[in-house]
Scaffold this motif. Structure first.
Motif, PDB file in Angstrom:
ATOM      1  N   PHE A 126      25.334   7.727   0.981  1.00 26.65           N
ATOM      2  CA  PHE A 126      24.624   6.542   0.511  1.00 26.65           C
ATOM      3  C   PHE A 126      24.376   5.590   1.675  1.00 26.65           C
ATOM      4  N   GLU A 127      23.194   4.984   1.692  1.00 26.38           N
ATOM      5  CA  GLU A 127      22.882   3.889   2.597  1.00 26.38           C
ATOM      6  C   GLU A 127      22.092   2.851   1.800  1.00 26.38           C
ATOM      7  N   VAL A 128      22.206   1.596   2.187  1.00 23.68           N
ATOM      8  CA  VAL A 128      21.485   0.522   1.501  1.00 23.68           C
ATOM      9  C   VAL A 128      20.363   0.022   2.407  1.00 23.68           C
ATOM     10  N   TYR A 129      19.139   0.031   1.871  1.00 26.44           N
ATOM     11  CA  TYR A 129      17.970  -0.421   2.616  1.00 26.44           C
ATOM     12  C   TYR A 129      17.203  -1.447   1.783  1.00 26.44           C
ATOM     13  N   MET A 130      16.313  -2.159   2.434  1.00 27.50           N
ATOM     14  CA  MET A 130      15.380  -3.005   1.697  1.00 27.50           C
ATOM     15  C   MET A 130      14.487  -2.130   0.831  1.00 27.50           C
ATOM     16  N   ASN A 131      14.153  -2.622  -0.347  1.00 28.00           N
ATOM     17  CA  ASN A 131      13.245  -1.881  -1.220  1.00 28.00           C
ATOM     18  C   ASN A 131      11.875  -1.798  -0.540  1.00 28.00           C
ATOM     19  N   PRO A 132      11.455  -0.612  -0.104  1.00 28.79           N
ATOM     20  CA  PRO A 132      10.195  -0.514   0.646  1.00 28.79           C
ATOM     21  C   PRO A 132       8.958  -0.717  -0.218  1.00 28.79           C
ATOM     22  N   PHE A 133       9.125  -0.663  -1.555  1.00 27.55           N
ATOM     23  CA  PHE A 133       7.973  -0.779  -2.450  1.00 27.55           C
ATOM     24  C   PHE A 133       7.788  -2.195  -2.988  1.00 27.55           C
ATOM     25  N   ALA A 134       8.777  -3.063  -2.769  1.00 26.99           N
ATOM     26  CA  ALA A 134       8.687  -4.441  -3.256  1.00 26.99           C
ATOM     27  C   ALA A 134       7.793  -5.265  -2.338  1.00 26.99           C
ATOM     28  N   GLY A 165      19.588  -9.705   2.907  1.00 34.68           N
ATOM     29  CA  GLY A 165      19.983  -8.632   2.003  1.00 34.68           C
ATOM     30  C   GLY A 165      19.299  -8.677   0.656  1.00 34.68           C
ATOM     31  N   LYS A 166      18.267  -9.498   0.508  1.00 35.11           N
ATOM     32  CA  LYS A 166      17.547  -9.576  -0.762  1.00 35.11           C
ATOM     33  C   LYS A 166      16.723  -8.305  -0.971  1.00 35.11           C
ATOM     34  N   ASN A 167      16.577  -7.916  -2.245  1.00 37.68           N
ATOM     35  CA  ASN A 167      15.794  -6.734  -2.611  1.00 37.68           C
ATOM     36  C   ASN A 167      16.312  -5.460  -1.945  1.00 37.68           C
ATOM     37  N   ALA A 168      17.611  -5.413  -1.693  1.00 38.38           N
ATOM     38  CA  ALA A 168      18.208  -4.208  -1.114  1.00 38.38           C
ATOM     39  C   ALA A 168      18.576  -3.231  -2.226  1.00 38.38           C
ATOM     40  N   ILE A 169      18.332  -1.945  -2.006  1.00 35.81           N
ATOM     41  CA  ILE A 169      18.658  -0.924  -2.994  1.00 35.81           C
ATOM     42  C   ILE A 169      19.323   0.258  -2.287  1.00 35.81           C
ATOM     43  N   PRO A 170      20.190   0.993  -2.998  1.00 33.37           N
ATOM     44  CA  PRO A 170      20.848   2.153  -2.381  1.00 33.37           C
ATOM     45  C   PRO A 170      19.922   3.361  -2.317  1.00 33.37           C
ATOM     46  N   PHE A 171      20.093   4.153  -1.286  1.00 35.93           N
ATOM     47  CA  PHE A 171      19.354   5.396  -1.105  1.00 35.93           C
ATOM     48  C   PHE A 171      20.330   6.544  -0.903  1.00 35.93           C
ATOM     49  N   ARG A 172      19.974   7.702  -1.416  1.00 37.89           N
ATOM     50  CA  ARG A 172      20.663   8.931  -1.046  1.00 37.89           C
ATOM     51  C   ARG A 172      20.071   9.407   0.279  1.00 37.89           C
ATOM     52  N   ASN A 175       0.809  -1.217   0.000  1.00 39.41           N
ATOM     53  CA  ASN A 175       0.000   0.000   0.000  1.00 39.41           C
ATOM     54  C   ASN A 175       0.847   1.273   0.000  1.00 39.41           C
ATOM     55  N   LEU A 176       2.170   1.120   0.113  1.00 36.90           N
ATOM     56  CA  LEU A 176       3.063   2.270   0.263  1.00 36.90           C
ATOM     57  C   LEU A 176       3.420   2.877  -1.094  1.00 36.90           C
ATOM     58  N   CYS A 177       3.192   4.168  -1.243  1.00 34.78           N
ATOM     59  CA  CYS A 177       3.552   4.883  -2.471  1.00 34.78           C
ATOM     60  C   CYS A 177       4.873   5.629  -2.332  1.00 34.78           C
ATOM     61  N   ALA A 178       5.185   6.108  -1.141  1.00 37.87           N
ATOM     62  CA  ALA A 178       6.422   6.865  -0.949  1.00 37.87           C
ATOM     63  C   ALA A 178       6.813   6.848   0.517  1.00 37.87           C
ATOM     64  N   ILE A 179       8.135   6.902   0.744  1.00 37.17           N
ATOM     65  CA  ILE A 179       8.651   7.016   2.104  1.00 37.17           C
ATOM     66  C   ILE A 179      10.012   7.699   2.038  1.00 37.17           C
ATOM     67  N   GLY A 180      10.226   8.637   2.920  1.00 37.60           N
ATOM     68  CA  GLY A 180      11.500   9.335   2.986  1.00 37.60           C
ATOM     69  C   GLY A 180      11.688   9.909   4.379  1.00 37.60           C
ATOM     70  N   PHE A 181      12.935  10.156   4.741  1.00 39.73           N
ATOM     71  CA  PHE A 181      13.204  10.747   6.048  1.00 39.73           C
ATOM     72  C   PHE A 181      14.314  11.777   5.927  1.00 39.73           C
ATOM     73  N   LYS A 182      14.365  12.663   6.904  1.00 43.50           N
ATOM     74  CA  LYS A 182      15.459  13.630   6.984  1.00 43.50           C
ATOM     75  C   LYS A 182      15.670  13.999   8.446  1.00 43.50           C
TER      76      LYS A 182
END
Length: 221
Positions: free
Chosen positions: A159-167, A179-186, A17-24
């Motif tokens: 850069f940090e590597v997280y699980m793909n939150p949309f998969a 570590g499956k479905n992990a993708i890099p994030f800025r 159900n998640l369309c977007a997620i971000g933090f700062k």
């Protein structure tokens, strides 16, 4: 109430159900360090009792243990802002409809794999607009071919590597550990709380969701 036994299924349903997620971070910077607490090796090897000052190298299970803390830059409690966009404000769990509303987020008191203690200080429900093209964001975003990085407006970014939150993860916990479905994030790194990091992007296959001056990068669902 949803018990911990339903955690795997709950995370999978939220990802669907998640369309977007971000933090700062608003006023803090992560600090990584290592210590040697609680890893003394109490053992007998080749007839020698450890730990021993005569052989410090074999007296420890490992040379160091990594830890991360958030250090405040303005003498206030370290604060992180999250921006989440859901396709619908409800999910189906075990045949029952579960609403996603503000009170759920007010109840969050632990976060992360080490269950660090946190508290929610403000939760707002806002309307968002979806857009593509050139946008500016101060939130973390996935590094993908569908996002063209144009330039930093304000540094610093890492850069940090997280699980793909949309998969869709049938077992999110196992995917995390393997570590499956992990993708890099800025990820934005705060240097001055008065000037937060900002990035200019061109969104192609992804979608930018905006509310006021806040913009988060996500996907179309």
């Amino acid at each position: 109430e949803i018990g911990e036994s339903k955690a795997r299924e709950l995370m999978a349903k939220l990802s669907e159900n998640l369309c977007a997620i971000g933090f700062k971070a608003l006023n803090c910077v992560p600090l990584k360090y290592s210590d040697i607490n609680r890893i003394l090796a109490v053992k007998i090897t080749a007839g020698t009792l450890y730990p021993t000052p005569e052989d410090l190298g074999r007296s420890f299970d490992s040379p160091a243990r990594g830890k991360t803390i958030l250090s405040s830059l303005d003498e206030k409690a370290p604060t992180i802002r999250w921006f989440l966009v859901f396709k619908e404000l409800k999910i189906m769990l075990n045949g029952k409809e579960v609403e996603i509303f503000e009170d759920i987020f007010w109840r969050i008191h632990r976060i992360g794999s080490k269950e660090s203690r946190v508290s929610a200080v403000n939760v707002e429900k806002v309307d968002v607009q979806a857009k593509k093209g050139v946008v500016q964001t101060t939130y973390s975003f996935p590094v993908d071919f569908g996002i063209k990085e144009l330039r930093w407006i304000n540094p610093k970014w890492d850069f940090e590597v997280y699980m793909n939150p949309f998969a869709q993860h049938k077992d999110p916990i196992s995917s995390y550990l393997s570590g499956k479905n992990a993708i890099p994030f800025r990820v934005p790194i705060v240097v001055n709380p008065k000037t937060l990091p900002e990035y200019r992007l061109e969104v192609e296959n992804y979608v930018a969701y905006t509310s006021g001056e806040e913009t988060v990068i996500g996907c179309q669902k």
